[in-house]
Design an enzyme around this catalytic site. Structure first.
Site, short mmCIF file in Angstrom:
data_model
loop_
_atom_site.label_atom_id
_atom_site.label_comp_id
_atom_site.label_asym_id
_atom_site.label_seq_id
_atom_site.Cartn_x
_atom_site.Cartn_y
_atom_site.Cartn_z
N GLU A 128 0.86 -1.18 0.00
CA GLU A 128 0.00 0.00 0.00
C GLU A 128 0.90 1.23 0.00
O GLU A 128 2.06 1.17 0.38
CB GLU A 128 -0.96 0.01 1.20
CG GLU A 128 -0.32 0.17 2.57
CD GLU A 128 0.50 -1.04 2.99
OE1 GLU A 128 1.73 -0.89 3.17
OE2 GLU A 128 -0.06 -2.14 3.13
N ASP A 129 0.33 2.36 -0.46
CA ASP A 129 1.10 3.61 -0.47
C ASP A 129 1.37 4.08 0.96
O ASP A 129 0.70 3.67 1.91
CB ASP A 129 0.32 4.71 -1.20
CG ASP A 129 0.21 4.43 -2.70
OD1 ASP A 129 1.10 3.76 -3.23
OD2 ASP A 129 -0.76 4.89 -3.31
N VAL A 130 2.31 5.00 1.07
CA VAL A 130 2.71 5.55 2.36
C VAL A 130 1.51 6.14 3.12
O VAL A 130 1.44 6.04 4.36
CB VAL A 130 3.84 6.61 2.14
CG1 VAL A 130 3.37 7.74 1.23
CG2 VAL A 130 4.35 7.16 3.45
#
Length: 314
Positions: A128-130
């Site tokens: 998942e993105d930051v």
């Protein structure tokens, strides 16, 4: 292991597709690539190159040095990520660290210490993105511990290790921590492509909307979309158009400019781009379907539908 460069060239001639350079690989002759090539070679071609049994050596071997290392051990589990400011892996640009930690480090630091290992390799079922949280029962991950000096642990000790990881940070939580085999990790990667993922997104629209303006999204099933590699990942992914499927959507009206959208999608779908359209690189998208300018304010992964590693009783 291929003994010499000549052996590798022989393999490469048989299977040129097996050896492709990649950014993060030191050499194209990785263990997996060599195994793939060996599987494709006909026995008679192999015997021409390497007689069996091999010829007797002409000179006596002398031992120069002996080194002992323990075979790698593998630990798997699932992680939840509750922070919107935590990358999955260390975020380093031009040798400079951007954020002080990562999911990988928050988990692996403890494992390295307890297994007294030299190094580790982290892998997971997607990422998942930051700024995205991973909720529900978490995302499957596996960690290879290289040259561990301690390998025997009771299930109670592994449970305590899981507790230690969970007590050390409120940004992540780990569950179902367990020792697994190298082969078992294949299940995590197998499931990656064909499995579904469920997300919850908070969406903003430029035009004022009523509840009736979003209800049609609930009726759309198995929507096929084309995604040109998003601009934001173009620096690390090849330019391509990926066909993906949005299996179903469920809306929840918030106010004139906001609604929540629950999506069930094929793995590998870029959700942010499906919402805002990425300058027309993802089509159709929420903005084009609703005929508004739409943007995504928050995204959560609600489930990653890979049934590995096996759930453990608490």
């Amino acid at each position: 292991h291929p003994e010499t460069v000549e052996d590798c060239h022989f393999l490469a001639a048989i299977c040129p597709d097996c050896f492709k350079p990649a950014k993060n690989k030191q050499s194209v002759f990785t263990r997996m690539a060599v195994m793939k090539a060996l599987n494709k070679i006909k026995e008679e071609d192999f015997l021409k190159q390497f007689p069996c049994p091999p010829n007797s050596p002409k000179a006596v071997c002398t031992v120069l040095e002996i080194e002992c290392a323990h075979g790698a051990v593998f630990v798997a589990g699932r992680y939840n990520k509750y922070s919107r400011n935590l990358p999955q892996t260390p975020w380093i640009i031009d040798g400079e660290r951007k954020l002080e930690s990562s999911v990988e480090e928050l988990i692996s630091d403890h494992l390295l210490a307890v297994f007294k290992a030299e190094s580790f390799n982290f892998s997971s079922s997607g990422r998942e993105d930051v700024d995205v949280r991973t909720l529900g029962n978490g995302r499957p991950f596996a960690i290879e511990l290289v040259n561990p000096h301690r390998v025997h642990f009771t299930s109670q000790e592994i449970k305590e290790l899981q507790q230690k990881i969970n007590n050390s940070s409120n940004k992540i939580q780990v569950r179902d921590l367990q020792l697994v085999t190298r082969e078992a990790i294949g299940h995590m990667k197998e499931g990656e492509e064909e499995k579904t993922k469920t997300y919850s997104a908070l969406i903003w629209t430029d035009k004022a909307i009523q509840k009736k303006d979003i209800e049609f999204l609930n009726d759309i099933k198995d929507l096929k979309i084309d995604q040109k590699t998003p601009l934001r990942v173009l620096h690390r992914r090849p330019l391509a158009v990926r066909a993906r499927v949005i299996h179903s959507m469920e809306t929840q009206y918030v106010d004139e400019h906001h609604f929540r959208l629950r999506l069930k999608t094929q793995a590998g779908t870029y959700i942010k781009e499906f919402v805002h359209g990425d300058f027309g690189r993802t089509k159709p998208n929420i903005g084009s379907l609703m005929n508004v300018t739409a943007d995504i304010l928050e995204l959560d992964v609600e489930s990653v539908d890979v049934d590995w590693p096996p759930a453990l009783d608490d």
